[in-house]
Design an enzyme around this catalytic site. Sequence first.
Site, short mmCIF file in Angstrom:
data_model
loop_
_atom_site.label_atom_id
_atom_site.label_comp_id
_atom_site.label_asym_id
_atom_site.label_seq_id
_atom_site.Cartn_x
_atom_site.Cartn_y
_atom_site.Cartn_z
N GLU B 51 83.81 12.12 -48.25
CA GLU B 51 82.67 11.27 -48.62
C GLU B 51 82.10 11.61 -50.00
OE1 GLU B 51 83.05 12.69 -45.63
OE2 GLU B 51 82.71 11.18 -44.07
N PHE B 113 74.15 12.88 -31.29
CA PHE B 113 75.43 13.22 -31.91
C PHE B 113 75.52 12.58 -33.29
CE2 PHE B 113 79.98 12.19 -32.64
CZ PHE B 113 80.41 13.50 -32.82
N GLN B 114 75.90 13.38 -34.25
CA GLN B 114 76.01 12.96 -35.67
C GLN B 114 74.71 12.35 -36.19
OE1 GLN B 114 79.74 10.72 -36.18
NE2 GLN B 114 80.77 12.67 -36.59
N LYS B 163 72.49 2.03 -35.98
CA LYS B 163 73.60 1.26 -35.42
C LYS B 163 73.10 0.02 -34.65
CE LYS B 163 77.71 1.72 -32.64
NZ LYS B 163 78.92 2.52 -32.49
N MET B 482 84.49 28.73 -67.59
CA MET B 482 83.20 28.83 -68.26
C MET B 482 82.43 30.06 -67.78
SD MET B 482 81.38 27.64 -70.62
CE MET B 482 81.39 25.91 -71.07
#
Lengths: 161, 568
Positions: B51, B113-114, B163, B482
């Site tokens: 993602e 959940f999630q 949802k 760096m």
Amino acid sequence: MKHTLSVLLQNKPGVLSRVTGLFSGRGFNIESLCVAETMEKDVSCLTLVTRGDDNIIEQITKQLHKLIDVIKVTDASEGSFVEREMVLIRVKAEAHTRAEVLRVIDIFRGKVVDVSAKSYAVEVTGSPSKIQAVIEILQPIGIKEIIRTGTIAIGRAGKNK
Amino acid sequence: MTTITGAQAVVNCLREEGVKTIFGYPGGAVIDLYDELMDATDLEHILVRHEQAAVHAADGYARATGEVGVALLTSGPGATNGVTGIATAYLDSIPIVILTGQVPTPLIGNDAFQEVDIVGITRPCTKHNFLVNRKEDLVQVMREAFHIARTGRPGPVLVDLPKDLIKAQVKFDDKKPLRMQSYQPNYEPHPGQIAKAGELITQSQRPVLYVGGGVILSDGYQELRDLAKLLNMPVTMTLMGLGSYPGDDDLSMGMLGMHGTYTANMAVSQCDLLISVGARFDDRVTGTLETFAPHAKIIHIDIDPTSISKNVKVDVPLVSDCKRALAELLKWFQNSSSTVSEFRGEAFSDWHAQINSWKEAHPLTYQKDDSDIIKPQYVVEMLDELTNGEAIITTEVGQNQMWAAQFYRYAHPRHFLTSGGLGTMGYGFPAAIGAKMAMPEKTVIDIAGDASIQMCIQELATVKQYNCPIKIAILNNQFLGMVRQWQELFYEKRYASTVMDVAPDFVALAEAYGAVGLRATKKSDVKAVIQEALSTDNTVLMDFEISREEGVYPMVPAGKATTEMLLV
């Protein structure tokens, strides 16, 4: 220097955390904060007291204004305004001090809002310095609890308005 | 007015905003949206492999085109994986809209959940965000999200979509002009301030135009070029401003700041007028604030009032869109012809002589020798030469980013895509995918380090799936370069955790993903490898084994004045 900022906000969930998150994230200081609905149901007024030099106050004002849900920011300290705060104090009130507490509260135009055998809960309204004064005077008698609302402010109307 | 599902409404809103490409990754909370997208053949969905890459790709798409980029992520870990991408876009003011799935409204707050409070998490790194909690609000929120992302100082806006609202029936009406009571950015410069700025410019002897990303975001580069030419004023750019003024023009002094050119830093330290356009006096630009432009009056043009007088006190603030302010300044000078004629020709001739002497004394360069060791700067120079400076360059972060900034001469805006503010390793490759998807006709090159390329290397699968040919140039020094350079200079060469000599065989890895891998170990190979990469119609990963302890110079050590540069 101390500044009292009056912030008009959209009355939506999470808006307050946008303001407080801005202060914590950028290291600004909040001394007190008060928020409630205004005349319009979907607009809230948030009054907060903060400290900083002119540059910091300028940044705070601009950063607040940058929040999408902020409608207006006014620095009350820039004009003439009336500041008020309310305090609820539970103070010891035994036989030999009950009368003294009532006298003090009377001087400060406060009132008793709850009574028990050993204490009074009193309510005092006034400028922050008056609130500080009543607390200092009651301290030797014995304060058990202090709840302050934080400052709210309203601008004075101009002479010719 | 029609009644449709929430998912259909979201897709309609995307169409309304002119969206053609979405970068995303599905999950349980957005399954209904994906189902709807399957039928929306006019919206191309690019399935990334992580993602973070979806958000970077949307960001790269936005930087290359100026349009709003869109990413679609699922709830919980899908959303949190996107946070680095969101913060990257926020720090560089890039317009993107991130749609995240959320658990159904009755479950919000139950540790479902999630479930994660992504609106809470991203509050400090978005321009604004929304949790849609009533289906009646869905369409309006989508429209406000795009409006907020692209107007004013642009930025990322996140919309969290529970949802049940995606499945619900919602009313969809035609778009009307948006007016938000609490959000009305100011675009127009104040005429009085334009006049003050114009007068300061006419009084100056040693002016410098200091240009940042705001000029690119506002598409104000033509006005900038016209103004610089009209007044014969030297220009320096921030990292984000590269490309806003042609790097090979005589008036360009290149980049300023920590790894800026000697000329640019000296000019800023000596100038009597600094005209900042869409830049924000970042610490990487100013060094110690007390020593920054100590002799200069400052004009500061910025659309965001909070940028003005945040770090440096300015003399003439100009809250405005950069393009419009530059156009108004041009007009002011064109209308006051007498002052302009004094400027033309001999204008600032002493100042230009001084600048040219700095350019000659310390040009941007590196130690060149007769050996066949590959210098990273040489690779970037060859990329510049072999693409005629016309490629879109993206970078990761670190030495690769600075060499890419220094040695490719950007002729056009929106051709250098880099994470300037947040400094996100892993940005360049997915951003290149976003840019290439938007502009398939362009050559897109990610200049990467061997460490940073590994942060989003899984996207080799994405470019394979969509036949999206990106060129990746790894400047491989087997170091986290760096940080190693700082350790060399300031930590007695104690290379704590910066040795990266355990790495995959990048050529074999590229081939495992179906891309082409090429390796150059000698300077004499470099040109041929780049030529082959450019002529191959596939993603090509070029692994350049460079001199391991090469440093980026000039360098202003942290906490020093910008005139205290370490030179080659």
